[in-house]
Design a protein around this motif. Structure first.
Motif, PDB file in Angstrom:
ATOM      1  N   UNK A 109     -17.392  12.504 -25.879  1.00 31.60           N
ATOM      2  CA  UNK A 109     -18.340  11.926 -26.123  1.00 31.60           C
ATOM      3  C   UNK A 109     -19.147  12.803 -26.819  1.00 31.60           C
ATOM      4  N   UNK A 110     -19.039  14.401 -26.820  1.00 33.47           N
ATOM      5  CA  UNK A 110     -20.086  15.360 -27.359  1.00 33.47           C
ATOM      6  C   UNK A 110     -19.669  14.913 -29.159  1.00 33.47           C
ATOM      7  N   UNK A 111     -18.476  14.941 -29.514  1.00 32.08           N
ATOM      8  CA  UNK A 111     -17.965  14.776 -30.291  1.00 32.08           C
ATOM      9  C   UNK A 111     -18.035  13.366 -31.037  1.00 32.08           C
ATOM     10  N   UNK A 112     -18.071  12.686 -30.488  1.00 33.35           N
ATOM     11  CA  UNK A 112     -18.656  11.171 -31.572  1.00 33.35           C
ATOM     12  C   UNK A 112     -19.948  11.434 -31.833  1.00 33.35           C
ATOM     13  N   UNK A 113     -21.207  12.247 -30.853  1.00 33.48           N
ATOM     14  CA  UNK A 113     -22.477  12.712 -31.223  1.00 33.48           C
ATOM     15  C   UNK A 113     -21.927  13.290 -33.368  1.00 33.48           C
ATOM     16  N   UNK A 114     -21.256  13.841 -32.947  1.00 38.73           N
ATOM     17  CA  UNK A 114     -20.809  14.983 -34.347  1.00 38.73           C
ATOM     18  C   UNK A 114     -20.165  14.356 -34.842  1.00 38.73           C
ATOM     19  N   UNK A 154     -14.685   6.841 -26.237  1.00 39.38           N
ATOM     20  CA  UNK A 154     -15.324   7.551 -25.071  1.00 39.38           C
ATOM     21  C   UNK A 154     -15.846   6.834 -23.613  1.00 39.38           C
ATOM     22  N   UNK A 155     -16.893   6.713 -24.286  1.00 39.47           N
ATOM     23  CA  UNK A 155     -17.862   5.431 -22.987  1.00 39.47           C
ATOM     24  C   UNK A 155     -16.777   5.038 -21.500  1.00 39.47           C
ATOM     25  N   UNK A 156     -16.087   3.962 -22.394  1.00 43.20           N
ATOM     26  CA  UNK A 156     -14.958   3.202 -21.760  1.00 43.20           C
ATOM     27  C   UNK A 156     -14.154   4.228 -21.024  1.00 43.20           C
ATOM     28  N   UNK A 159     -25.247  11.351 -22.314  1.00 40.21           N
ATOM     29  CA  UNK A 159     -24.699  11.853 -23.513  1.00 40.21           C
ATOM     30  C   UNK A 159     -24.480   9.969 -23.919  1.00 40.21           C
ATOM     31  N   UNK A 160     -24.223   8.484 -23.532  1.00 39.68           N
ATOM     32  CA  UNK A 160     -24.470   7.278 -23.947  1.00 39.68           C
ATOM     33  C   UNK A 160     -25.007   6.513 -24.349  1.00 39.68           C
TER      34      UNK A 160
END
Length: 372
Positions: A89-94, A115-117, A158-159
């Protein structure tokens, strides 16, 4: 080496024979229904069926692997899995892929991972592990609430940031159900509910413009029939046109003439209802209800608190998935982009559903195991 391989195969075969074949059969049947509906929507050579079939096969392998692994192992790795998904989820942000105004996916080559799934299962596993050794009369103590609240708030925030309010609320709802089953006092739930109701009007100011529009559309979809309300209006027309027995396979006019948006993902139930009518929809819902009750039955025979909470969390997860999706496509709830388990087209959604059922099957196969 030969003897070792033979022993492994015998052990694996024994575990497979111990599975709940009602759940397995329902899983396969719903997947076949999904392929049938997608084949009726596979116009313009999109290749939906082929891709979905490959995802089902891959997810089925994941299911079998998850089912064969001892429930003790899943207990030990619960926090690790939760932490791994938090990292994703953190990697999604970047590095996340942007689509429809949100950054929710990671490109892993085979498909785009959401990842949220996975967190919908990850938070269940983490909370189930935490409450394995917490005594019932100690659950309400403040010191024993800090960790579970932290486990819930981190992925929720995060989501929300992606932004994906629907999935964030879904994670929150499923996590709260685990706290309820673990034995959290009713007074705390009442206080929390009243607090949310009081803060609800204030939270509207923090919503994105499209999220506010979804709420307004839910209240009055006819106010913007060609814009925000288009999805819901077309969905209700399609379901209504299916009547009692449906228009017939590949005969859904709303779906095939492209009036119905996203008929292969969030609105796949609408496409199914249009073709197979009220009777077909009722049969499909009965299949899902049987699946949910079978998962609950496994939770009741598990010797460990971890196994019981895990199975209950998965069954409630499936129930909420279905209830929100049906409410969404019929106009009873706002459109929040929640798929139907096993049925909707999507790699991460299919993988998550099958993995969750694999965990349930592991609890069934190893139901007599004590986790110490």
């Amino acid at each position: 080496m030969l003897r070792l391989n033979k022993s492994f195969l015998e052990n694996f075969s024994t575990k497979i024979k111990s599975m709940d074949f009602v759940i397995f059969s329902l899983m396969i049947l719903i997947a076949l229904i999904s392929l049938t509906v997608l084949s009726s929507l596979d116009f313009n050579n999109k290749g939906l069926v082929d891709k979905h079939f490959l995802r089902i096969c891959f997810s089925l392998i994941v299911f079998l692997i998850a089912a064969s692994i001892n429930i003790k192992t899943w207990y030990k790795f619960s926090y690790f899995f939760y932490g791994f998904v938090i990292l994703l989820l953190i990697l999604v942000d970047f590095y996340g892929l942007v689509g429809k105004g949100a950054k929710r996916w990671l490109d892993i080559g085979i498909f785009n991972l959401q990842p949220s799934e996975l967190m919908k299962v990850g938070v269940i596993m983490a909370l189930a592990r935490y409450y394995q050794y917490i005594k019932t009369d100690e659950i309400d103590r403040i010191k024993n609430l800090v960790i579970p609240i932290t486990l819930i708030i981190i992925p929720f925030l995060l989501v929300i940031k992606q932004p994906d309010l629907g999935t964030a609320l879904f994670i929150l709802l499923v996590a709260i159900s685990i706290l309820w089953l673990a034995g959290l006092n009713l007074k705390i739930f009442t206080f929390g509910t009243l607090s949310l109701l009081i803060l609800a009007p204030l939270s509207i100011s923090f919503l994105k413009p499209y999220q506010k529009q979804r709420i307004l559309t839910f209240l009055n979809p006819e106010n913007d029939p060609t814009g925000a309300g288009y999805h819901v209006i077309q969905s209700k027309i399609a379901i209504g046109s299916g009547g009692f027995f449906g228009q017939g396979y590949k005969e859904g006019s709303q779906s095939n003439l492209s009036f119905l948006p996203e008929p292969h993902t969030d609105f796949i139930f609408t496409a199914f209802a249009e073709q197979f009518g009220f009777i077909g929809s009722l049969i499909l819902l009965i299949l899902f209800l049987i699946l949910i009750f079978r998962i609950d039955s496994i939770s009741k025979v598990s010797r460990s608190t971890f196994g019981r909470l895990l199975c209950f969390g998965v069954s409630f997860n499936f129930f909420v998935y279905i209830a929100i999706n049906i409410g969404m496509v019929t106009g009873l709830l706002p459109v929040v982009g929640v798929p139907i388990p096993i049925m909707s087209y999507g790699g991460t959604a299919m993988l998550t559903s099958m993995f969750a059922l694999g965990l349930v099957m592991s609890a069934k196969i190893h139901k007599d195991e004590n986790i110490y």
